[in-house]
Write an enzyme that holds these catalytic residues in place. Structure first.
Site, PDB file in Angstrom:
ATOM      1  N   GLY A  69      12.337 -27.185  47.736  1.00  0.00           N
ATOM      2  CA  GLY A  69      11.346 -26.097  48.123  1.00  0.00           C
ATOM      3  C   GLY A  69      11.854 -25.316  49.305  1.00  0.00           C
ATOM      4  O   GLY A  69      11.924 -24.190  49.349  1.00  0.00           O
ATOM      5  N   CYS A  70      12.611 -25.937  50.177  1.00  0.00           N
ATOM      6  CA  CYS A  70      13.365 -25.464  51.422  1.00  0.00           C
ATOM      7  C   CYS A  70      14.657 -24.564  50.935  1.00  0.00           C
ATOM      8  O   CYS A  70      14.479 -23.442  51.478  1.00  0.00           O
ATOM      9  CB  CYS A  70      13.909 -26.327  52.426  1.00  0.00           C
ATOM     10  SG  CYS A  70      12.188 -27.224  53.265  1.00  0.00           S
ATOM     11  N   THR A  71      15.098 -24.869  49.918  1.00  0.00           N
ATOM     12  CA  THR A  71      16.370 -24.169  49.391  1.00  0.00           C
ATOM     13  C   THR A  71      15.708 -22.787  48.556  1.00  0.00           C
ATOM     14  O   THR A  71      16.340 -21.760  49.140  1.00  0.00           O
ATOM     15  CB  THR A  71      16.978 -25.110  48.577  1.00  0.00           C
ATOM     16  OG1 THR A  71      17.562 -25.992  49.245  1.00  0.00           O
ATOM     17  CG2 THR A  71      18.226 -24.166  47.760  1.00  0.00           C
ATOM     18  N   ALA A  74      14.764 -20.434  51.473  1.00  0.00           N
ATOM     19  CA  ALA A  74      15.770 -19.999  52.163  1.00  0.00           C
ATOM     20  C   ALA A  74      16.654 -18.984  51.230  1.00  0.00           C
ATOM     21  O   ALA A  74      17.134 -17.821  51.777  1.00  0.00           O
ATOM     22  CB  ALA A  74      16.897 -21.074  52.711  1.00  0.00           C
TER      23      ALA A  74
END
Length: 176
Positions: A69-71, A74
């Site tokens: 999710g963070c990838t 970003a």
């Protein structure tokens, strides 16, 4: 009862790390932006107030570097970075990760903006970002802010993953 609460908490944590949240709505606001500083992926101090002076600034918080999710969050901002830069927008990503993890994340996904290490949570606290977990595993809840002229003008405490840049572009267009 305790077991059910534990399961719900674990599901929420896993969803935040691995899920694909819908585009956040956020809300328009107006209050002074936190004037904090932190260490970027290269070990250099970044004074947020200095970044704000360069133009509109996106400060986004994510739970953990190099998780799905963070990838997506970003990389959404990475993929729109040229368009955002044309509008003078600066981008800063923040998580509890240490500088080394931020550098590995930035390098792996060719992120064109600074990632700020906040292992003590002082930036998270200054922006009033909730923690998803406490204790040994502190994770910031996915959130995003737009700062203009030293003021937070938009906040989203349920920030999107792969739609983060679309949210920012929409807010920039509305704020003109």
């Amino acid at each position: 009862m305790k077991k059910r609460l534990f399961i719900l908490t674990a599901m929420s944590l896993l969803s935040s790390l691995f899920g694909t949240a819908n585009a956040g709505e956020g809300k328009m606001v107006s209050y002074p932006a936190p004037e904090v500083s932190g260490i970027n992926q290269d070990g250099k101090t970044v004074n947020f107030a200095d970044v704000y002076k360069k133009g509109p600034t996106v400060v986004f918080f994510y739970p953990k570097a190099d998780t799905p999710g963070c990838t997506k969050q970003a990389c959404s901002l990475r993929d729109a970075f040229a368009d955002l830069s044309k509008q003078g927008v600066q981008v800063l990503g923040v998580s509890f990760d240490k500088a080394e993890a931020q550098k590995a994340f930035k390098d792996k996904f060719t992120l064109p903006y600074d990632l700020i290490a906040d292992p003590e949570g002082k930036i998270v606290a200054a922006f009033k970002v909730e923690k998803m977990a406490k204790g040994l595993l502190s994770l910031a809840k996915r959130s995003c802010f737009l700062i203009k002229d030293g003021k937070v003008v938009w906040e989203d405490y349920a920030a999107a993953t792969d739609q983060q840049a679309a949210d920012i572009k929409r807010v920039l267009a509305e704020a003109k």
